[in-house]
Scaffold this motif. Structure first.
Motif, PDB file in Angstrom:
ATOM      1  N   GLN A 157       0.849  -1.201   0.000  1.00  0.00           N
ATOM      2  CA  GLN A 157       0.000   0.000   0.000  1.00  0.00           C
ATOM      3  C   GLN A 157       0.880   1.246   0.000  1.00  0.00           C
ATOM      4  OE1 GLN A 157      -1.347  -2.039   3.626  1.00  0.00           O
ATOM      5  NE2 GLN A 157      -3.339  -1.188   3.147  1.00  0.00           N
ATOM      6  N   ASP A 158       1.412   1.573  -1.149  1.00  0.00           N
ATOM      7  CA  ASP A 158       2.387   2.659  -1.233  1.00  0.00           C
ATOM      8  C   ASP A 158       1.721   3.956  -1.694  1.00  0.00           C
ATOM      9  OD1 ASP A 158       4.856   3.829  -1.018  1.00  0.00           O
ATOM     10  OD2 ASP A 158       5.585   3.122  -2.950  1.00  0.00           O
ATOM     11  N   GLY A 159       2.244   5.078  -1.191  1.00  0.00           N
ATOM     12  CA  GLY A 159       1.821   6.380  -1.693  1.00  0.00           C
ATOM     13  C   GLY A 159       0.958   7.193  -0.754  1.00  0.00           C
ATOM     14  N   ASN A 160       0.736   6.722   0.481  1.00  0.00           N
ATOM     15  CA  ASN A 160      -0.105   7.485   1.400  1.00  0.00           C
ATOM     16  C   ASN A 160       0.467   8.880   1.671  1.00  0.00           C
ATOM     17  OD1 ASN A 160      -2.007   5.418   1.794  1.00  0.00           O
ATOM     18  ND2 ASN A 160      -0.805   4.497   3.420  1.00  0.00           N
ATOM     19  N   ARG A 161       1.771   8.943   1.952  1.00  0.00           N
ATOM     20  CA  ARG A 161       2.390  10.232   2.266  1.00  0.00           C
ATOM     21  C   ARG A 161       2.407  11.143   1.044  1.00  0.00           C
ATOM     22  NH1 ARG A 161       8.006   9.023   5.119  1.00  0.00           N
ATOM     23  NH2 ARG A 161       8.197   7.602   3.339  1.00  0.00           N
ATOM     24  N   ARG A 162       2.755  10.579  -0.122  1.00  0.00           N
ATOM     25  CA  ARG A 162       2.803  11.397  -1.327  1.00  0.00           C
ATOM     26  C   ARG A 162       1.412  11.901  -1.719  1.00  0.00           C
ATOM     27  NH1 ARG A 162       5.483   7.643  -5.459  1.00  0.00           N
ATOM     28  NH2 ARG A 162       4.929   6.035  -3.954  1.00  0.00           N
ATOM     29  N   TYR A 163       0.395  11.088  -1.450  1.00  0.00           N
ATOM     30  CA  TYR A 163      -0.973  11.527  -1.704  1.00  0.00           C
ATOM     31  C   TYR A 163      -1.303  12.757  -0.860  1.00  0.00           C
ATOM     32  CZ  TYR A 163      -6.068  11.581  -1.370  1.00  0.00           C
ATOM     33  OH  TYR A 163      -7.389  11.972  -1.368  1.00  0.00           O
ATOM     34  N   ALA A 164      -0.971  12.691   0.439  1.00  0.00           N
ATOM     35  CA  ALA A 164      -1.251  13.819   1.318  1.00  0.00           C
ATOM     36  C   ALA A 164      -0.496  15.073   0.876  1.00  0.00           C
ATOM     37  CB  ALA A 164      -0.891  13.455   2.754  1.00  0.00           C
ATOM     38  N   GLU A 165       0.777  14.880   0.509  1.00  0.00           N
ATOM     39  CA  GLU A 165       1.584  16.020   0.077  1.00  0.00           C
ATOM     40  C   GLU A 165       1.023  16.641  -1.196  1.00  0.00           C
ATOM     41  OE1 GLU A 165       5.370  14.212  -0.227  1.00  0.00           O
ATOM     42  OE2 GLU A 165       5.747  14.190   1.937  1.00  0.00           O
TER      43      GLU A 165
ATOM     44  N   GLY B 267      -2.850  11.291   4.869  1.00  0.00           N
ATOM     45  CA  GLY B 267      -2.688  10.291   3.827  1.00  0.00           C
ATOM     46  C   GLY B 267      -2.897   8.884   4.356  1.00  0.00           C
ATOM     47  N   HIS B 268      -2.382   8.622   5.556  1.00  0.00           N
ATOM     48  CA  HIS B 268      -2.578   7.295   6.159  1.00  0.00           C
ATOM     49  C   HIS B 268      -4.059   7.059   6.485  1.00  0.00           C
ATOM     50  CE1 HIS B 268       1.686   6.697   6.214  1.00  0.00           C
ATOM     51  NE2 HIS B 268       1.895   7.696   7.039  1.00  0.00           N
ATOM     52  N   GLU B 269      -4.752   8.100   6.937  1.00  0.00           N
ATOM     53  CA  GLU B 269      -6.187   7.976   7.206  1.00  0.00           C
ATOM     54  C   GLU B 269      -6.952   7.654   5.931  1.00  0.00           C
ATOM     55  OE1 GLU B 269      -8.029   8.020   9.833  1.00  0.00           O
ATOM     56  OE2 GLU B 269      -6.800   8.845  11.451  1.00  0.00           O
TER      57      GLU B 269
ATOM     58  N   PHE C 270       1.951  -3.513 -11.029  1.00  0.00           N
ATOM     59  CA  PHE C 270       2.361  -2.193 -10.564  1.00  0.00           C
ATOM     60  C   PHE C 270       1.419  -1.152 -11.175  1.00  0.00           C
ATOM     61  CE2 PHE C 270       6.473  -4.570 -10.809  1.00  0.00           C
ATOM     62  CZ  PHE C 270       6.738  -4.611  -9.448  1.00  0.00           C
ATOM     63  N   CYS C 271       0.989  -0.196 -10.378  1.00  0.00           N
ATOM     64  CA  CYS C 271       0.116   0.852 -10.920  1.00  0.00           C
ATOM     65  C   CYS C 271       0.489   2.194 -10.306  1.00  0.00           C
ATOM     66  CB  CYS C 271      -1.352   0.529 -10.691  1.00  0.00           C
ATOM     67  SG  CYS C 271      -1.830   0.366  -8.961  1.00  0.00           S
ATOM     68  N   SER C 272       0.149   3.256 -11.005  1.00  0.00           N
ATOM     69  CA  SER C 272       0.570   4.594 -10.592  1.00  0.00           C
ATOM     70  C   SER C 272      -0.284   5.236  -9.514  1.00  0.00           C
ATOM     71  CB  SER C 272       0.633   5.515 -11.811  1.00  0.00           C
ATOM     72  OG  SER C 272      -0.621   5.559 -12.462  1.00  0.00           O
ATOM     73  N   PRO C 273      -1.596   4.943  -9.379  1.00  0.00           N
ATOM     74  CA  PRO C 273      -2.365   5.622  -8.333  1.00  0.00           C
ATOM     75  C   PRO C 273      -1.773   5.385  -6.944  1.00  0.00           C
ATOM     76  CG  PRO C 273      -3.833   4.441  -9.815  1.00  0.00           C
ATOM     77  CD  PRO C 273      -2.448   4.008 -10.161  1.00  0.00           C
ATOM     78  N   TYR C 274      -1.773   6.441  -6.121  1.00  0.00           N
ATOM     79  CA  TYR C 274      -1.398   6.259  -4.729  1.00  0.00           C
ATOM     80  C   TYR C 274      -2.460   5.377  -4.062  1.00  0.00           C
ATOM     81  CZ  TYR C 274       1.526  10.359  -5.720  1.00  0.00           C
ATOM     82  OH  TYR C 274       2.432  11.230  -6.259  1.00  0.00           O
ATOM     83  N   TRP C 275      -2.087   4.735  -2.961  1.00  0.00           N
ATOM     84  CA  TRP C 275      -3.022   3.804  -2.323  1.00  0.00           C
ATOM     85  C   TRP C 275      -4.386   4.443  -2.026  1.00  0.00           C
ATOM     86  CZ3 TRP C 275      -4.511  -0.827  -2.162  1.00  0.00           C
ATOM     87  CH2 TRP C 275      -5.301  -1.325  -1.105  1.00  0.00           C
TER      88      TRP C 275
END
Length: 300
Positions: free
Chosen positions: A32-40, A49-51, A227-232
């Motif tokens: 589940q990658d991308g939580n932090r980058r999503y928030a940023e 992002g984790h929420e 592999f896919c580009s959308p954040y989690w």
């Protein structure tokens, strides 16, 4: 108006994908990658992002149940995550604790008999998280319809290293002979982890690596990887369906390769061997998908 049309098109695409699928993998593992980058990207704190990612996790569990997946393993907290800043790490522990209690008390978890387990070096986690793990596991221990594994303080290399050390200790103490260290023996020592081989690994967020996740259960089974580009937090049901289509294409290609190898082998055999070899090749052919003309379909 444009947004509404996009939603309609997405629903139609989902239905088309679902009709194309003939089944689902038994065991899906997700990084589940991308939580932090999503928030940023939204200009929000990393904890948001984790929420948001936790909401996708809940949806993923529903999708697995609806599509017939029997086991889902989520990479929630790796051993490398201990190196994150203390405030972010503590926020993650708070969220994991909260969600474990919430999941364990949720009606649909019990209605659909979902068993929750933690895998990894759980003893390294704070006591409050360990208590939440124990609560979730005890509340769902008797269930077997869908297994939900939460990888916490998990690292694949550390997992294999611990098993190797245990086997070496047993050899030293005379409880195990060196010749008895077989794949089956090591697999048995890993039964407290994921219960079956991994069929499909999904990684969100754009990175194309499996990050030391379930190496024994995935690599040994030659699992398909999507592999896919959308954040989690942005991962949608349509993305999950596309991942399953990748798995099915991988399976078809694998069966086709086996049949081609068998066919090549038949060409090297003597007349005495041919009847039995042809019978084996026939069984391979029966396992391959066929189109209306009886020809083998090409892989996607």
């Amino acid at each position: 108006m444009r947004r509404r049309l996009r939603r309609v098109a997405l629903r139609l695409y989902e239905r088309l994908l679902e009709r194309e699928l003939s089944g689902a993998p038994a065991h899906v593992a997700v990084i589940q990658d991308g939580n932090r980058r999503y928030a940023e990207s939204k200009g929000r704190p990393r904890t948001d992002g984790h929420e948001a990612g936790a909401e996708t996790t809940e949806a993923m569990l529903r999708w697995c149940r609806d599509l017939g997946v029997e086991e889902l393993t989520l990479y929630a907290f790796s051993t490398e995550n201990f190196d994150r800043p203390a405030d972010e790490r503590e926020a993650l522990f708070d969220l994991i604790e909260e969600k474990l209690y919430a999941f364990a008390d949720r009606d649909e978890i019990h209605d659909h008999e979902v068993r929750i387990r933690a895998i990894g070096e759980v003893e390294r986690l704070p006591e409050r998280v360990r208590e939440a793990v124990a609560y979730a596991e005890s509340r769902t221990r008797g269930y077997d319809s869908l297994h939900l594994n939460i990888a916490l303080a998990y690292g694949g290399r550390a997992e294999l290293l611990n098993v190797a050390r245990e086997a070496a200790r047993d050899v030293r103490e005379g409880e195990l002979a060196p010749a008895e260290i077989t794949p089956e023996e090591l697999d048995g020592r890993l039964t407290e982890q994921a219960t079956r081989d991994v069929d499909l690994i999904i990684r969100t967020g754009g990175d194309e690596r499996t990050s030391n996740f379930l190496p024994w259960h995935a690599n040994g089974n030659e699992a398909a990887v999507f592999f896919c580009s959308p954040y989690w937090p942005e991962f949608r049901r349509v993305d999950f369906l596309r991942a399953i289509r990748t798995y099915e294409s991988r399976q078809a290609s694998w069966r086709r390769t086996r049949a081609e190898r068998a066919r090549a082998l038949v060409g090297t055999l003597t007349d005495v061997d041919l009847p039995e070899a042809r019978a084996v090749l026939g069984r391979f052919r029966e396992s391959l998908p066929e189109d209306a003309d009886g020809e083998y379909e090409p892989a996607d």
